[in-house]
Write an enzyme that holds these catalytic residues in place. Structure first.
Site, mmCIF file in Angstrom:
data_model
loop_
_atom_site.group_PDB
_atom_site.id
_atom_site.type_symbol
_atom_site.label_atom_id
_atom_site.label_comp_id
_atom_site.label_asym_id
_atom_site.label_seq_id
_atom_site.Cartn_x
_atom_site.Cartn_y
_atom_site.Cartn_z
ATOM 1 N N CYS A 228 0.814 -1.211 0.000
ATOM 2 C CA CYS A 228 0.000 0.000 0.000
ATOM 3 C C CYS A 228 0.847 1.261 0.000
ATOM 4 C CB CYS A 228 -0.824 -0.096 1.268
ATOM 5 S SG CYS A 228 -1.600 1.391 1.724
ATOM 6 N N GLY B 67 -0.479 -4.482 7.826
ATOM 7 C CA GLY B 67 0.691 -4.098 8.607
ATOM 8 C C GLY B 67 1.279 -5.197 9.473
ATOM 9 N N ARG C 197 0.746 -7.772 -5.106
ATOM 10 C CA ARG C 197 0.501 -6.373 -5.459
ATOM 11 C C ARG C 197 -0.688 -5.809 -4.695
ATOM 12 N NH1 ARG C 197 -1.734 -7.363 -11.630
ATOM 13 N NH2 ARG C 197 -3.775 -8.145 -11.056
HETATM 14 P P1 XMP Z 1 -0.713 -6.541 4.570
HETATM 15 O O1 XMP Z 1 0.185 -5.635 5.361
HETATM 16 O O2 XMP Z 1 -1.106 -7.741 5.332
HETATM 17 O O3 XMP Z 1 -2.050 -5.700 4.323
HETATM 18 O O4 XMP Z 1 -0.162 -6.860 3.218
HETATM 19 C C1 XMP Z 1 -3.123 -6.188 3.574
HETATM 20 C C2 XMP Z 1 -4.109 -5.075 3.353
HETATM 21 O O5 XMP Z 1 -3.555 -4.003 2.585
HETATM 22 C C3 XMP Z 1 -4.617 -3.231 2.031
HETATM 23 N N1 XMP Z 1 -4.340 -2.995 0.613
HETATM 24 C C4 XMP Z 1 -4.086 -1.799 0.073
HETATM 25 N N2 XMP Z 1 -4.074 -0.570 0.605
HETATM 26 N N3 XMP Z 1 -3.515 0.341 -1.493
HETATM 27 C C5 XMP Z 1 -3.826 0.492 -0.192
HETATM 28 O O6 XMP Z 1 -3.866 1.641 0.272
HETATM 29 C C6 XMP Z 1 -3.498 -0.860 -2.117
HETATM 30 O O7 XMP Z 1 -3.210 -0.993 -3.301
HETATM 31 C C7 XMP Z 1 -3.821 -1.984 -1.279
HETATM 32 N N4 XMP Z 1 -3.948 -3.305 -1.546
HETATM 33 C C8 XMP Z 1 -4.260 -3.886 -0.357
HETATM 34 C C9 XMP Z 1 -5.884 -4.055 2.196
HETATM 35 O O8 XMP Z 1 -6.619 -3.474 3.247
HETATM 36 C C10 XMP Z 1 -5.342 -5.431 2.545
HETATM 37 O O9 XMP Z 1 -6.243 -6.239 3.246
#
Ligand code: XMP
Length: 493
Positions: free
Chosen positions: A311, A345, A401
């Site tokens: 993200c 996170g 991604r």
């Molecule tokens: P982790 O840290 O486990 O987080 O990889 C997974 C979550 O990240 C969010 N997500 C995104 N947030 N832009 C964002 O601002 C993106 O392109 C994106 N893709 C995923 C989402 O909430 C996911 O569950």
């Protein structure tokens, strides 16, 4: 202690927890209660949810998550209006195991063997329940019964007729079904009404699955549970209808900024159309945002603006709330009325324990599961220089991604309609990275659960609920805010 003031501006790497006197005799996840609520009406035996991302959760991932006691959310990253692929993923999960198959594939006694062969091929099952015109059980027909038989033969000449079958009248518990099937050495147990109408079928294979996955997340019919993501604009109403018809256990309305008018409209519309449906919504990261969703009657809230591994929202917009602060804000606002999913996170297993303490009932995982066998996408070999040997080796990678990365957005759009400028005008808020391909996600999940149980032990608790209760009663007994050097000592290796 004013917890919110204490955690203002903080996230996972800002804290350690003070060890307490341990009381559990074993840190074995099979012996420690890790139950948690995914949403108001769906309870999990393990607090783990896989993220609705197109490089994380499709049927293979959702199946393992549910077998291991969590749940997967199948992403909506398919082209707008193209709903069938998401439906296929949901259907595949729902058809993995059953308890009682309430709608077993059937055939009439006067059908031909050729028709039976076709039916078996189309449905992928090797046993058909033979049902007469009144819906009564006439017999069972297996692949073996019709092997080497002319296609013009009749089903009722080849089936095992009802008189020679072990049949149970009425409903039956799995334990009792297992006893009956073991005693009579049968692999299939048809269930019928007093008048002989077929009620369902229990198979030894499904019973075995129940034994081998004792923590699995199942629906009332014994099938694995799965959730489906939908958006808040475009095809979302139609998509919701289709995924619910396929058996999705919950809808997750997932948009980047859940505290918004589009979200309010989507919730109202979906609530009006599908009254009893389990509705989770997000993402939000403030007490106002959480209350906004709560007031609109959702059954669960997804928390996290910008902590995700894929993200870039915070980099590109400068908006977001550090995830620990976001969790404490949302938990305080919601005060246990609906469960919260701590989304994003979690880069190390210790952060998972913190996400649950600060507010998550469950945690949603994206990058932590990336590269595992069950993630969608192909393996690509890339040359990598091994620094120790100075040799170049081919290392297998998979793509991970963000759902708002240019690649993911481009794939979701109908390319015939969208030109490059349109795609770029959207502004990416996500990264696309290569991660090393690794083994099954099962071992990743098992390790996480073992580490969570160790955290519970260090906290002097006996269960996940006990862990959270102890922390929430006296956070000051646990929390150590880290200096820059203690953070280095703790997390840099
Ligand atoms: P982790 O840290 O486990 O987080 O990889 C997974 C979550 O990240 C969010 N997500 C995104 N947030 N832009 C964002 O601002 C993106 O392109 C994106 N893709 C995923 C989402 O909430 C996911 O569950």
């Amino acid at each position: 202690m004013d917890l919110l003031a204490f955690v203002r501006g903080c996230t996972f790497d800002d804290f350690l927890l003070t060890p307490q006197c341990g009381v559990v005799p074993s840190r074995n996840p099979d012996l420690i209660n890790l139950s948690a609520a995914f949403s108001e009406h769906i309870t999990l035996k393990r607090p783990l949810v896989s993220a609705n991302m197109d490089t994380v959760t499709r049927a293979a991932m959702a199946r393992v998550l549910a077998e291991e006691g969590g749940i997967g959310v199948v992403d909506r990253g398919f082209r707008a209006g193209d709903i069938a692929p998401q439906v296929a993923e949901i259907t595949a999960v729902k058809r993995t195991h059953h308890g009682v198959i309430s709608d077993p594939h059937s055939i009439g006694p006067h059908s031909t063997v050729g028709e039976a062969v076709r039916r078996m091929k189309d449905t992928g099952v090797g046993t058909l329940v033979v049902v007469d015109a009144r819906g009564h059980l006439a017999g069972l027909l297996t692949e073996r019964d019709i092997r080497f038989v002319s296609p013009t033969g009749r089903v009722n000449d080849r089936m095992t007729p009802r008189e020679r079958l072990i049949v149970h009248v009425g409903s039956i518990s799995f334990v009792e079904a297992e006893r009956v099937m073991t005693e009579h050495k049968v692999k299939k147990l048809p269930l019928v009404n007093e008048d002989g109408t077929v009620l369902g079928l229990i198979t030894a294979r499904d019973l075995l699955h129940h034994r081998t996955h004792p923590f699995a997340t199942r629906d009332a019919q014994g099938r694995l549970r799965v959730a489906a993501a939908v958006g808040a604009t475009g095809d979302y109403v139609e998509r919701a209808a289709e995924v619910l018809r396929a058996g999705a256990d919950a809808l997750v309305i997932d948009i980047a900024h859940g505290h918004s008018k589009v979200m309010a409209r989507a919730i109202d519309e979906l609530r009006a159309k599908y009254d009893g449906v389990e509705l989770v919504a997000g993402n939000v990261a403030t007490s106002e945002g959480a209350r906004f969703l709560l007031d609109r009657g959702v059954n669960g809230i997804k928390v996290g603006i910008g902590p995700g591994g894929g993200c870039t929202t915070r980099l590109t917009t400068n908006f977001g709330v550090p995830q620990v602060e976001a969790l404490v804000q949302c938990r305080t606002a919601v005060d246990g009325r609906v469960p919260l999913i701590a989304d994003g996170g979690i880069k190390r297993d210790g952060a998972l324990a913190l996400a649950l303490l600060f507010g998550g009932d469950t945690v949603m995982l994206g990058s932590a599961l990336a590269g595992t066998e069950e993630t969608p996408g192909d393996i690509v070999l890339k040359p990598v220089l091994m620094t120790e040997s100075q040799k170049i080796v081919q290392v297998p990678f998979k793509v991970f991604r963000g759902m708002a990365s240019l690649g993911a957005v481009r794939d979701r759009l109908d390319l015939e309609e969208a030109n490059t400028q349109q795609v770029e005008a959207l502004g990416a808020e996500g990264l696309e990275v290569s991660v090393p391909a690794r083994g099954s996600v099962r071992s990743v999940l098992h390790d996480m659960l073992k580490h969570l149980c160790s955290s519970i032990s260090y906290a002097g608790a006996e269960s996940l609920d006990g862990f959270k209760d102890a922390f929430r009663k006296e956070p000051e007994r646990f929390l150590i805010k880290l200096s820059a050097s203690s953070r280095t000592e703790s997390f840099q290796r």
